[in-house]
Design a protein around this motif. Sequence first.
Motif, PDB file in Angstrom:
ATOM      1  N   ALA A  22       0.802  -1.207   0.080  1.00  0.00           N
ATOM      2  CA  ALA A  22      -0.065  -0.050  -0.007  1.00  0.00           C
ATOM      3  C   ALA A  22       0.912   1.140  -0.014  1.00  0.00           C
ATOM      4  N   PHE A  23       1.868   1.286   0.915  1.00  0.00           N
ATOM      5  CA  PHE A  23       2.625   2.409   1.071  1.00  0.00           C
ATOM      6  C   PHE A  23       4.097   2.682   0.506  1.00  0.00           C
ATOM      7  N   VAL A  24       4.592   1.197   0.237  1.00  0.00           N
ATOM      8  CA  VAL A  24       6.069   0.858  -0.315  1.00  0.00           C
ATOM      9  C   VAL A  24       5.840  -0.278  -1.236  1.00  0.00           C
ATOM     10  N   ASP A  25       6.771  -0.421  -2.115  1.00  0.00           N
ATOM     11  CA  ASP A  25       6.673  -1.695  -2.956  1.00  0.00           C
ATOM     12  C   ASP A  25       7.313  -2.712  -2.065  1.00  0.00           C
ATOM     13  N   SER A  26       6.794  -3.985  -2.399  1.00  0.00           N
ATOM     14  CA  SER A  26       7.260  -5.152  -1.666  1.00  0.00           C
ATOM     15  C   SER A  26       8.823  -5.430  -1.649  1.00  0.00           C
ATOM     16  N   SER A  27       9.541  -4.701  -2.605  1.00  0.00           N
ATOM     17  CA  SER A  27      10.989  -5.049  -2.727  1.00  0.00           C
ATOM     18  C   SER A  27      11.609  -4.173  -1.704  1.00  0.00           C
ATOM     19  N   ASN A  28      10.925  -3.144  -1.157  1.00  0.00           N
ATOM     20  CA  ASN A  28      11.833  -2.609  -0.082  1.00  0.00           C
ATOM     21  C   ASN A  28      11.525  -3.201   1.332  1.00  0.00           C
ATOM     22  N   LEU A  29      10.774  -4.095   1.509  1.00  0.00           N
ATOM     23  CA  LEU A  29      10.595  -4.901   2.713  1.00  0.00           C
ATOM     24  C   LEU A  29      11.690  -6.010   2.781  1.00  0.00           C
ATOM     25  N   ALA A  30      11.643  -6.475   4.059  1.00  0.00           N
ATOM     26  CA  ALA A  30      12.573  -7.569   4.317  1.00  0.00           C
ATOM     27  C   ALA A  30      12.313  -8.791   3.812  1.00  0.00           C
ATOM     28  N   SER A  31      13.244  -9.442   3.244  1.00  0.00           N
ATOM     29  CA  SER A  31      13.139 -10.590   2.303  1.00  0.00           C
ATOM     30  C   SER A  31      11.916 -11.571   2.913  1.00  0.00           C
ATOM     31  N   TRP A  32      12.034 -11.826   4.191  1.00  0.00           N
ATOM     32  CA  TRP A  32      10.823 -12.787   4.711  1.00  0.00           C
ATOM     33  C   TRP A  32       9.708 -12.174   4.741  1.00  0.00           C
ATOM     34  N   LEU A  33       9.352 -10.651   4.652  1.00  0.00           N
ATOM     35  CA  LEU A  33       8.090 -10.288   4.664  1.00  0.00           C
ATOM     36  C   LEU A  33       7.597  -9.934   3.222  1.00  0.00           C
ATOM     37  N   GLN A  34       8.368 -10.169   2.215  1.00  0.00           N
ATOM     38  CA  GLN A  34       7.800  -9.736   0.761  1.00  0.00           C
ATOM     39  C   GLN A  34       6.852 -10.804   0.508  1.00  0.00           C
ATOM     40  N   PRO A  35       6.837 -12.325   0.629  1.00  0.00           N
ATOM     41  CA  PRO A  35       5.896 -13.165   0.436  1.00  0.00           C
ATOM     42  C   PRO A  35       4.391 -12.790   1.114  1.00  0.00           C
ATOM     43  N   ILE A  36       4.731 -12.661   2.284  1.00  0.00           N
ATOM     44  CA  ILE A  36       3.724 -12.349   3.132  1.00  0.00           C
ATOM     45  C   ILE A  36       2.727 -11.123   2.649  1.00  0.00           C
ATOM     46  N   ALA A  37       3.522 -10.048   2.161  1.00  0.00           N
ATOM     47  CA  ALA A  37       2.915  -8.699   1.537  1.00  0.00           C
ATOM     48  C   ALA A  37       2.306  -9.114   0.415  1.00  0.00           C
ATOM     49  N   GLU A  38       2.830  -9.883  -0.667  1.00  0.00           N
ATOM     50  CA  GLU A  38       2.418 -10.147  -1.912  1.00  0.00           C
ATOM     51  C   GLU A  38       1.212 -11.153  -1.914  1.00  0.00           C
ATOM     52  N   TRP A  39       1.164 -12.015  -0.822  1.00  0.00           N
ATOM     53  CA  TRP A  39      -0.126 -12.658  -1.027  1.00  0.00           C
ATOM     54  C   TRP A  39      -1.158 -12.344   0.154  1.00  0.00           C
ATOM     55  N   ASN A  40      -0.955 -11.002   0.584  1.00  0.00           N
ATOM     56  CA  ASN A  40      -1.885 -10.476   1.548  1.00  0.00           C
ATOM     57  C   ASN A  40      -3.194 -10.097   0.640  1.00  0.00           C
ATOM     58  N   PRO A  41      -4.387 -10.359   1.031  1.00  0.00           N
ATOM     59  CA  PRO A  41      -5.372 -10.218   0.157  1.00  0.00           C
ATOM     60  C   PRO A  41      -5.659  -8.641   0.068  1.00  0.00           C
ATOM     61  N   PHE A  42      -5.121  -7.703   1.108  1.00  0.00           N
ATOM     62  CA  PHE A  42      -5.293  -6.195   0.772  1.00  0.00           C
ATOM     63  C   PHE A  42      -4.217  -5.895  -0.222  1.00  0.00           C
ATOM     64  N   SER A  43      -3.046  -6.441  -0.280  1.00  0.00           N
ATOM     65  CA  SER A  43      -2.205  -6.120  -1.281  1.00  0.00           C
ATOM     66  C   SER A  43      -2.752  -6.280  -2.770  1.00  0.00           C
ATOM     67  N   ALA A  44      -3.494  -7.528  -2.860  1.00  0.00           N
ATOM     68  CA  ALA A  44      -3.994  -7.742  -4.153  1.00  0.00           C
ATOM     69  C   ALA A  44      -4.943  -6.675  -4.549  1.00  0.00           C
ATOM     70  N   THR A  45      -5.841  -6.204  -3.757  1.00  0.00           N
ATOM     71  CA  THR A  45      -6.812  -5.026  -4.055  1.00  0.00           C
ATOM     72  C   THR A  45      -6.100  -3.787  -4.415  1.00  0.00           C
ATOM     73  N   VAL A  46      -5.072  -3.587  -3.511  1.00  0.00           N
ATOM     74  CA  VAL A  46      -4.286  -2.287  -4.027  1.00  0.00           C
ATOM     75  C   VAL A  46      -3.685  -2.446  -5.263  1.00  0.00           C
ATOM     76  N   GLN A  47      -3.001  -3.723  -5.476  1.00  0.00           N
ATOM     77  CA  GLN A  47      -2.430  -3.733  -6.839  1.00  0.00           C
ATOM     78  C   GLN A  47      -3.443  -3.793  -8.131  1.00  0.00           C
ATOM     79  N   ALA A  48      -4.621  -4.283  -7.764  1.00  0.00           N
ATOM     80  CA  ALA A  48      -5.653  -4.088  -8.924  1.00  0.00           C
ATOM     81  C   ALA A  48      -6.163  -2.803  -9.128  1.00  0.00           C
ATOM     82  N   CYS A  49      -6.195  -2.072  -8.268  1.00  0.00           N
ATOM     83  CA  CYS A  49      -6.682  -0.620  -8.133  1.00  0.00           C
ATOM     84  C   CYS A  49      -5.494   0.363  -8.930  1.00  0.00           C
ATOM     85  N   ARG A  50      -4.237  -0.164  -8.612  1.00  0.00           N
ATOM     86  CA  ARG A  50      -3.385   0.813  -9.326  1.00  0.00           C
ATOM     87  C   ARG A  50      -3.362   0.349 -10.814  1.00  0.00           C
ATOM     88  N   VAL A  51      -3.587  -1.044 -11.320  1.00  0.00           N
ATOM     89  CA  VAL A  51      -3.859  -1.376 -12.613  1.00  0.00           C
ATOM     90  C   VAL A  51      -4.916  -0.571 -13.227  1.00  0.00           C
TER      91      VAL A  51
END
Length: 284
Positions: free
Chosen positions: A209-238
């Motif tokens: 939502a506020f930063v790209d997942s590549s800026n997160l710690a490596s172990w947090l990246q898959p959590i952020a990318e599979w987060n339902p919240f992230s899916a909607t944010v990504q869909a809205c940006r598209v």
Amino acid sequence: MTTVIGSTDDLAVPRRRGAVVQSVGDSLVIARRNLIRMSRIPEMIIFGLIQPIMFVVLFSYVFGGSMQIGDTTSPAVYREFLMAGIFAQTVTFATAGAGAGIADDMHKGLIDRFRSLPMARGAVLTGRTLADLVQTTLTLFVLAIVALLVGWRIHEGVPKALGAFALLLLLGYAFSWIGALIGLSVRTPEAATSGGLIWLFPVTFISIAFVDSSNLASWLQPIAEWNPFSATVQACRVLFGNPGVSTSDAWPMQHPVWASLLWSILIIVVFRTLSVRKYRSATA
């Protein structure tokens, strides 16, 4: 002479249809009751509008020049990147209010009164979540106007933008069922508000939502990318055509619209089932 009126199978369909009609009617009655109640407490709506507006202004002008989106730190680019996350955060934070409202009804004994009436099971909860959806729609409308004033724009046309807002409202409706379950599981509205916010903060901030997942710690990246919240944010940006669309190979990031739909529907099915089951046995 014996006359056969009809088998039980012939009667089952009308009865099922009658039950569906009653459930819809009861839900709409409860939704109307909650909307009238909200209109009589305007400060609830006003405070609900102030918080997301503050987030827009603070994030836009405090962090706007320090966040790198792609290869630029332009504040204007960050504002467009930001808004999908703020929209999604707004609809999900309404969950706390939904839980508090149901907990308040429980505390006052209204739920017990509703259960004593010949109403469809789940109509009380469905009506409440529908009323919250109407309030969330109003909040999104006002927030979109504020976003336009600070520089946010859509670049993919009105139909796709409306599709993005529909996904946001579906996510908000799905999360309101989580709030309903929390409201039925605690004893006071204050506990429902606290319980509704505790899990929302990690869900909204461990995301794209506020930063790209590549800026997160490596172990947090898959959590952020599979987060339902992230899916909607990504869909809205598209769908909005805003900058900062994640380039992750994770399936939800590659197919965000489908991921958003599937996540929201799954949450509704699971938590509506749990909420209705809890409603049958919950006591004030």
